[in-house]
Design a protein around this motif. Structure first.
Motif, PDB file in Angstrom:
ATOM      1  N   LEU A 156      -8.882 -13.413 -16.754  1.00  0.00           N
ATOM      2  CA  LEU A 156      -9.836 -13.218 -15.674  1.00  0.00           C
ATOM      3  C   LEU A 156      -9.637 -11.779 -15.252  1.00  0.00           C
ATOM      4  CD1 LEU A 156     -11.843 -14.245 -13.526  1.00  0.00           C
ATOM      5  CD2 LEU A 156      -9.869 -14.882 -12.145  1.00  0.00           C
ATOM      6  N   SER A 157     -10.598 -10.930 -15.593  1.00  0.00           N
ATOM      7  CA  SER A 157     -10.350  -9.504 -15.434  1.00  0.00           C
ATOM      8  C   SER A 157     -11.528  -8.789 -14.801  1.00  0.00           C
ATOM      9  CB  SER A 157     -10.051  -8.874 -16.797  1.00  0.00           C
ATOM     10  OG  SER A 157     -11.143  -9.068 -17.665  1.00  0.00           O
ATOM     11  N   SER A 158     -11.209  -7.647 -14.208  1.00  0.00           N
ATOM     12  CA  SER A 158     -12.201  -6.718 -13.684  1.00  0.00           C
ATOM     13  C   SER A 158     -11.821  -5.340 -14.201  1.00  0.00           C
ATOM     14  CB  SER A 158     -12.214  -6.748 -12.154  1.00  0.00           C
ATOM     15  OG  SER A 158     -11.039  -6.170 -11.643  1.00  0.00           O
ATOM     16  N   ALA A 159     -12.481  -4.326 -13.690  1.00  0.00           N
ATOM     17  CA  ALA A 159     -12.160  -2.966 -14.121  1.00  0.00           C
ATOM     18  C   ALA A 159     -10.780  -2.536 -13.622  1.00  0.00           C
ATOM     19  CB  ALA A 159     -13.227  -2.000 -13.614  1.00  0.00           C
ATOM     20  N   LEU A 160     -10.318  -3.152 -12.520  1.00  0.00           N
ATOM     21  CA  LEU A 160      -9.063  -2.713 -11.911  1.00  0.00           C
ATOM     22  C   LEU A 160      -7.854  -3.584 -12.263  1.00  0.00           C
ATOM     23  CD1 LEU A 160     -10.444  -1.861  -8.379  1.00  0.00           C
ATOM     24  CD2 LEU A 160     -10.038  -0.306 -10.293  1.00  0.00           C
ATOM     25  N   ASP A 161      -8.040  -4.887 -12.371  1.00  0.00           N
ATOM     26  CA  ASP A 161      -6.896  -5.751 -12.621  1.00  0.00           C
ATOM     27  C   ASP A 161      -7.271  -6.893 -13.551  1.00  0.00           C
ATOM     28  OD1 ASP A 161      -8.449  -7.193 -10.888  1.00  0.00           O
ATOM     29  OD2 ASP A 161      -6.795  -7.900  -9.661  1.00  0.00           O
ATOM     30  N   SER A 162      -6.247  -7.627 -13.967  1.00  0.00           N
ATOM     31  CA  SER A 162      -6.439  -8.725 -14.907  1.00  0.00           C
ATOM     32  C   SER A 162      -5.418  -9.820 -14.618  1.00  0.00           C
ATOM     33  CB  SER A 162      -6.286  -8.221 -16.339  1.00  0.00           C
ATOM     34  OG  SER A 162      -6.434  -9.273 -17.242  1.00  0.00           O
ATOM     35  N   GLN A 163      -5.864 -11.068 -14.737  1.00  0.00           N
ATOM     36  CA  GLN A 163      -4.976 -12.211 -14.580  1.00  0.00           C
ATOM     37  C   GLN A 163      -5.071 -13.045 -15.853  1.00  0.00           C
ATOM     38  OE1 GLN A 163      -6.051 -14.284 -11.038  1.00  0.00           O
ATOM     39  NE2 GLN A 163      -5.839 -12.480  -9.749  1.00  0.00           N
ATOM     40  N   SER A 164      -3.958 -13.525 -16.299  1.00  0.00           N
ATOM     41  CA  SER A 164      -3.907 -14.256 -17.557  1.00  0.00           C
ATOM     42  C   SER A 164      -4.435 -15.681 -17.404  1.00  0.00           C
ATOM     43  CB  SER A 164      -2.469 -14.308 -18.072  1.00  0.00           C
ATOM     44  OG  SER A 164      -2.391 -15.088 -19.236  1.00  0.00           O
ATOM     45  N   THR A 165      -5.199 -16.110 -18.388  1.00  0.00           N
ATOM     46  CA  THR A 165      -5.616 -17.507 -18.521  1.00  0.00           C
ATOM     47  C   THR A 165      -5.157 -17.984 -19.896  1.00  0.00           C
ATOM     48  OG1 THR A 165      -7.793 -16.863 -19.332  1.00  0.00           O
ATOM     49  CG2 THR A 165      -7.590 -17.266 -16.975  1.00  0.00           C
ATOM     50  N   LEU A 166      -3.901 -17.744 -20.186  1.00  0.00           N
ATOM     51  CA  LEU A 166      -3.338 -17.972 -21.508  1.00  0.00           C
ATOM     52  C   LEU A 166      -3.470 -19.422 -21.973  1.00  0.00           C
ATOM     53  CD1 LEU A 166      -1.681 -16.821 -23.880  1.00  0.00           C
ATOM     54  CD2 LEU A 166       0.356 -17.550 -22.639  1.00  0.00           C
ATOM     55  N   TRP A 167      -3.200 -20.377 -21.093  1.00  0.00           N
ATOM     56  CA  TRP A 167      -3.224 -21.778 -21.517  1.00  0.00           C
ATOM     57  C   TRP A 167      -4.622 -22.215 -21.909  1.00  0.00           C
ATOM     58  CZ3 TRP A 167       1.144 -23.277 -23.072  1.00  0.00           C
ATOM     59  CH2 TRP A 167       2.306 -22.814 -22.464  1.00  0.00           C
ATOM     60  N   MET A 168      -5.631 -21.758 -21.190  1.00  0.00           N
ATOM     61  CA  MET A 168      -6.996 -22.084 -21.579  1.00  0.00           C
ATOM     62  C   MET A 168      -7.311 -21.462 -22.936  1.00  0.00           C
ATOM     63  SD  MET A 168     -10.651 -21.483 -19.652  1.00  0.00           S
ATOM     64  CE  MET A 168     -10.481 -19.718 -19.530  1.00  0.00           C
ATOM     65  N   GLY A 169      -6.858 -20.258 -23.165  1.00  0.00           N
ATOM     66  CA  GLY A 169      -7.082 -19.601 -24.443  1.00  0.00           C
ATOM     67  C   GLY A 169      -6.410 -20.323 -25.595  1.00  0.00           C
ATOM     68  N   ILE A 170      -5.209 -20.817 -25.354  1.00  0.00           N
ATOM     69  CA  ILE A 170      -4.495 -21.556 -26.399  1.00  0.00           C
ATOM     70  C   ILE A 170      -5.228 -22.845 -26.740  1.00  0.00           C
ATOM     71  CG2 ILE A 170      -2.380 -22.861 -26.873  1.00  0.00           C
ATOM     72  CD1 ILE A 170      -0.862 -20.661 -25.346  1.00  0.00           C
ATOM     73  N   VAL A 171      -5.661 -23.578 -25.731  1.00  0.00           N
ATOM     74  CA  VAL A 171      -6.383 -24.829 -25.978  1.00  0.00           C
ATOM     75  C   VAL A 171      -7.709 -24.542 -26.681  1.00  0.00           C
ATOM     76  CG1 VAL A 171      -7.520 -26.788 -24.853  1.00  0.00           C
ATOM     77  CG2 VAL A 171      -5.267 -26.069 -24.102  1.00  0.00           C
TER      78      VAL A 171
ATOM     79  N   GLY B 176     -13.243 -25.582 -15.894  1.00  0.00           N
ATOM     80  CA  GLY B 176     -13.563 -25.983 -14.528  1.00  0.00           C
ATOM     81  C   GLY B 176     -12.514 -25.543 -13.531  1.00  0.00           C
ATOM     82  N   ILE B 177     -11.253 -25.684 -13.908  1.00  0.00           N
ATOM     83  CA  ILE B 177     -10.166 -25.275 -13.015  1.00  0.00           C
ATOM     84  C   ILE B 177     -10.206 -23.778 -12.755  1.00  0.00           C
ATOM     85  CG2 ILE B 177      -7.661 -24.988 -12.888  1.00  0.00           C
ATOM     86  CD1 ILE B 177      -7.443 -27.762 -14.233  1.00  0.00           C
ATOM     87  N   TYR B 178     -10.336 -22.987 -13.827  1.00  0.00           N
ATOM     88  CA  TYR B 178     -10.355 -21.538 -13.640  1.00  0.00           C
ATOM     89  C   TYR B 178     -11.618 -21.068 -12.935  1.00  0.00           C
ATOM     90  CZ  TYR B 178      -6.096 -20.747 -16.256  1.00  0.00           C
ATOM     91  OH  TYR B 178      -4.790 -20.734 -16.663  1.00  0.00           O
ATOM     92  N   PHE B 179     -12.729 -21.757 -13.145  1.00  0.00           N
ATOM     93  CA  PHE B 179     -13.953 -21.410 -12.431  1.00  0.00           C
ATOM     94  C   PHE B 179     -13.778 -21.657 -10.944  1.00  0.00           C
ATOM     95  CE2 PHE B 179     -18.329 -22.177 -10.972  1.00  0.00           C
ATOM     96  CZ  PHE B 179     -18.942 -21.039 -11.449  1.00  0.00           C
ATOM     97  N   TRP B 180     -13.161 -22.783 -10.600  1.00  0.00           N
ATOM     98  CA  TRP B 180     -12.935 -23.089  -9.191  1.00  0.00           C
ATOM     99  C   TRP B 180     -11.879 -22.160  -8.597  1.00  0.00           C
ATOM    100  CZ3 TRP B 180      -8.622 -24.984  -6.552  1.00  0.00           C
ATOM    101  CH2 TRP B 180      -8.866 -25.319  -5.221  1.00  0.00           C
ATOM    102  N   LEU B 181     -10.787 -21.925  -9.323  1.00  0.00           N
ATOM    103  CA  LEU B 181      -9.723 -21.069  -8.802  1.00  0.00           C
ATOM    104  C   LEU B 181     -10.183 -19.628  -8.607  1.00  0.00           C
ATOM    105  CD1 LEU B 181      -6.477 -22.171 -10.653  1.00  0.00           C
ATOM    106  CD2 LEU B 181      -7.076 -22.502  -8.265  1.00  0.00           C
ATOM    107  N   ALA B 182     -11.067 -19.149  -9.464  1.00  0.00           N
ATOM    108  CA  ALA B 182     -11.551 -17.774  -9.329  1.00  0.00           C
ATOM    109  C   ALA B 182     -12.299 -17.590  -8.017  1.00  0.00           C
ATOM    110  CB  ALA B 182     -12.449 -17.415 -10.505  1.00  0.00           C
ATOM    111  N   GLY B 183     -12.983 -18.613  -7.597  1.00  0.00           N
ATOM    112  CA  GLY B 183     -13.682 -18.512  -6.323  1.00  0.00           C
ATOM    113  C   GLY B 183     -12.793 -18.821  -5.139  1.00  0.00           C
ATOM    114  N   ALA B 184     -11.766 -19.630  -5.345  1.00  0.00           N
ATOM    115  CA  ALA B 184     -10.955 -20.075  -4.226  1.00  0.00           C
ATOM    116  C   ALA B 184      -9.890 -19.054  -3.820  1.00  0.00           C
ATOM    117  CB  ALA B 184     -10.297 -21.414  -4.576  1.00  0.00           C
ATOM    118  N   ASN B 185      -8.991 -18.731  -4.736  1.00  0.00           N
ATOM    119  CA  ASN B 185      -7.891 -17.881  -4.308  1.00  0.00           C
ATOM    120  C   ASN B 185      -7.397 -16.903  -5.367  1.00  0.00           C
ATOM    121  OD1 ASN B 185      -6.736 -19.671  -6.034  1.00  0.00           O
ATOM    122  ND2 ASN B 185      -5.242 -20.486  -4.597  1.00  0.00           N
TER     123      ASN B 185
END
Length: 154
Positions: free
Chosen positions: A43-58, A98-107
């Motif tokens: 989950l990334s922007s021009a300034l920072d990035s957060q890993s979604t490694l487990w979703m990528g592995i699945v 679904g989890i990452y979509f919700w988490l991106a908006g939540a926190n």
């Protein structure tokens, strides 16, 4: 064997999941104008990035497994079982999305207010792949039943 219909179904599942790996799953626009993109591995922007490694592995496993299953044509019952595993992986992919979509908006966006969410085509690909995986398992099982019925005649 390439001429079997379940091979085409499994190739379709592979193609759909490879597209889902390559295309952004969703984009988020925050109140300050920053755009975040949810991909298979970040989950990334021009300034920072957060890993979604487990979703990528699945997602990677759900793209590779049907392709490997094609070459196990001598063991049809193993193919049926692997199609069932593929269904579980596809459901897991949908759950992670679904989890990452919700988490991106939540926190996950560091308390930034999300003003616009856009779901990409990649989010739909696992939903489209599920019927293909079901049809592959069904066709493989039908082949196995046909071979067993012919063994009884001999």
């Amino acid at each position: 064997m390439i001429q079997r219909i379940q091979t085409l179904y499994m190739l379709a599942v592979t193609a759909l999941m490879v597209v889902a790996l390559c295309v952004p799953i969703a984009t988020f626009t925050t109140a300050n104008g920053e755009v975040y993109t949810l991909d298979a591995y970040a989950l990334s922007s021009a300034l920072d990035s957060q890993s979604t490694l487990w979703m990528g592995i699945v997602m990677t496993l759900s793209a590779v497994l049907p392709f490997v299953t094609i070459f196990l044509f001598k063991n049809r019952m193993l193919q049926v079982r692997l199609c069932a595993v593929e269904l579980v992986l596809l459901l897991g992919t949908i759950l992670f999305m679904g989890i990452y979509f919700w988490l991106a908006g939540a926190n996950a966006l560091e308390d930034a207010e999300v003003v616009h969410r856009h779901i990409g085509w990649a989010a739909i690909m696992p939903l489209v792949a599920i019927p293909f995986s079901l049809m592959a398992a069904r066709a493989t099982f039908k082949d196995e039943m046909l071979v067993r019925s012919l063994d009884r005649i001999r």
